[in-house]
Design an enzyme around this catalytic site. Structure first.
Site, mmCIF file in Angstrom:
data_model
loop_
_atom_site.group_PDB
_atom_site.id
_atom_site.type_symbol
_atom_site.label_atom_id
_atom_site.label_comp_id
_atom_site.label_asym_id
_atom_site.label_seq_id
_atom_site.Cartn_x
_atom_site.Cartn_y
_atom_site.Cartn_z
ATOM 1 N N LYS A 1 0.818 -1.219 0.000
ATOM 2 C CA LYS A 1 0.000 0.000 0.000
ATOM 3 C C LYS A 1 0.851 1.270 0.000
ATOM 4 O O LYS A 1 2.036 1.254 0.314
ATOM 5 C CB LYS A 1 -0.953 -0.017 1.197
ATOM 6 C CG LYS A 1 -2.131 -0.971 0.916
ATOM 7 C CD LYS A 1 -3.227 -0.857 1.923
ATOM 8 C CE LYS A 1 -4.370 -1.799 1.509
ATOM 9 N NZ LYS A 1 -5.213 -2.155 2.652
ATOM 10 N N ARG B 1 -3.620 -10.058 5.360
ATOM 11 C CA ARG B 1 -4.124 -10.144 3.976
ATOM 12 C C ARG B 1 -3.050 -9.582 3.056
ATOM 13 O O ARG B 1 -2.768 -8.387 3.089
ATOM 14 C CB ARG B 1 -5.431 -9.330 3.870
ATOM 15 C CG ARG B 1 -6.047 -9.333 2.473
ATOM 16 C CD ARG B 1 -7.242 -8.408 2.431
ATOM 17 N NE ARG B 1 -7.871 -8.407 1.129
ATOM 18 C CZ ARG B 1 -7.471 -7.654 0.101
ATOM 19 N NH1 ARG B 1 -6.448 -6.835 0.229
ATOM 20 N NH2 ARG B 1 -8.105 -7.717 -1.048
HETATM 21 N N1 HH2 Z 1 -7.392 -3.737 1.266
HETATM 22 C C1 HH2 Z 1 -7.823 -3.776 0.001
HETATM 23 C C2 HH2 Z 1 -8.968 -4.494 -0.353
HETATM 24 N N2 HH2 Z 1 -9.637 -5.219 0.577
HETATM 25 N N3 HH2 Z 1 -9.876 -5.938 2.802
HETATM 26 C C3 HH2 Z 1 -9.473 -5.943 4.075
HETATM 27 N N4 HH2 Z 1 -10.133 -6.639 5.008
HETATM 28 N N5 HH2 Z 1 -8.372 -5.214 4.473
HETATM 29 C C4 HH2 Z 1 -7.641 -4.473 3.593
HETATM 30 O O1 HH2 Z 1 -6.663 -3.816 4.017
HETATM 31 C C5 HH2 Z 1 -8.064 -4.463 2.229
HETATM 32 C C6 HH2 Z 1 -9.214 -5.226 1.861
HETATM 33 C C7 HH2 Z 1 -7.089 -3.002 -1.045
HETATM 34 O O2 HH2 Z 1 -6.061 -3.773 -1.605
HETATM 35 P P1 HH2 Z 1 -6.188 -4.616 -2.957
HETATM 36 O O3 HH2 Z 1 -7.272 -5.629 -2.884
HETATM 37 O O4 HH2 Z 1 -4.835 -5.157 -3.262
HETATM 38 O O5 HH2 Z 1 -6.504 -3.521 -4.062
HETATM 39 P P2 HH2 Z 1 -7.823 -3.066 -4.835
HETATM 40 O O6 HH2 Z 1 -8.769 -2.479 -3.841
HETATM 41 O O7 HH2 Z 1 -7.307 -2.054 -5.836
HETATM 42 O O8 HH2 Z 1 -8.425 -4.281 -5.503
#
Ligand code: HH2
Length: 293
Positions: A237, A272
């Site tokens: 992030k 995660r």
């Molecule tokens: N971060 C993201 C998405 N879902 N869920 C939880 N519980 N905690 C988190 O920190 C979290 C999450 C964002 O990351 P990512 O899925 O890699 O990216 P994107 O939202 O662009 O799909």
């Protein structure tokens, strides 16, 4: 600071639709975004074969759960209609649940309809990045299925929650985040979810500037005081890049590991991440060092 590790036999348990997950050791949730636009893995696992292939790698590397997401929360990402999200997520959830019945499949959605369908296809957990704010029916859907739920802290709509626009806090940002997570716990109770089904997540990078993400990790004990296990999601992030002096996502693995290890020391039990192998190795060593008398 002392490690927060439960003595043998008293490890907290997270109840899911596929049975209990014991947290005597750190648990890794592998990220599988089936989106075109996620900030790191967007467009990489679009087709069913690519998604299942990547899940196989994550499981081989030691993922305890796979979090399947069909809608990015990246600032500026396009909102995804229900039918499109279902089309992205359901075939993948169905196939993962069929191939790996022993692995917890989680669906990353804020929509009750997507959660209901994914649970019917074998998902065991709903990961709601809105902490039951955006779809009031999602908690009841999860409760009816006996699902586990991740309640993450964020503010605003899906499109705005990962921006800095809503990162406006007073003198005690972590206190506000704890209060808002307590609100999520209240919504969960009203929906009929038992406390044992709930994991809390401070939402690193969501409605938080770098200093706010730093503060929640530093004061994770205040989130733990709400009485449920804590999951953190620092993976690649922006705050990790900023703390490392301005690195792009491709160069944030070491910082991600550092954030996971410090969060482990402060009491987080679920992580995660995109990079399961590297994080699992780091956490296994860190856990051994922290739990030694
Ligand atoms: N971060 C993201 C998405 N879902 N869920 C939880 N519980 N905690 C988190 O920190 C979290 C999450 C964002 O990351 P990512 O899925 O890699 O990216 P994107 O939202 O662009 O799909």
């Amino acid at each position: 600071m002392r490690a927060t590790v439960s003595p043998a036999g008293t490890a907290p348990v997270w109840e899911t639709a596929r049975g209990p997950v014991t947290l005597e050791r750190p648990r890794i949730v592998g990220i599988l975004n089936v989106t075109p636009d996620s900030f790191w893995d967007g467009g990489r696992h679009g087709g069913l074969d690519a998604a299942v292939g990547h899940a196989a790698v994550l499981i081989e590397q030691g993922a305890d759960a796979i979090d399947v997401g069909g809608e990015s929360t990246r600032p500026g990402a396009q909102p995804v209609p229900v039918a499109e999200e279902l089309a992205r997520v359901l075939p993948v959830v169905r196939e993962l649940a069929r191939r790996w019945p022993g692995v917890i499949i989680s669906v990353d959605t804020v929509k009750a309809e997507v959660a209901r369908a994914a649970l019917a296809e074998g998902a065991a957990v709903v990961n709601d990045v809105s902490g039951l704010r955006l779809d009031p029916r999602l908690g009841e859907v999860a409760a009816d299925a006996g699902a586990g739920v991740v309640l993450m802290h964020s503010r605003g709509s899906v499109e705005e929650m990962a921006s800095y626009d809503l990162a406006r806090y007073g003198a005690d940002p972590v206190g506000e985040i704890v209060d808002e997570l307590a609100g999520a716990l209240g919504r969960a109770a009203a929906a009929g979810l038992p406390p044992s089904a709930i994991v809390l997540d401070p939402g690193l990078g969501f409605s938080k500037r770098t200093e706010h993400s730093v503060a929640v990790i530093a004061q994770l004990d205040r989130i733990l005081a709400l009485g449920r296990p804590v999951l953190v999601g620092p993976s690649r992030k922006r705050f990790v890049g900023e703390l490392a002096g301005g690195l792009p996502p491709a160069e944030r693995l070491e910082g991600t590991i550092a954030a996971c290890v410090v969060a482990l020391q402060r009491g987080a039990r679920l992580f995660r991440v995109h990079d399961v192998l590297a994080v699992r190795r780091a956490l296994t060593v860190a856990e051994a060092l922290l739990s030694s008398p």
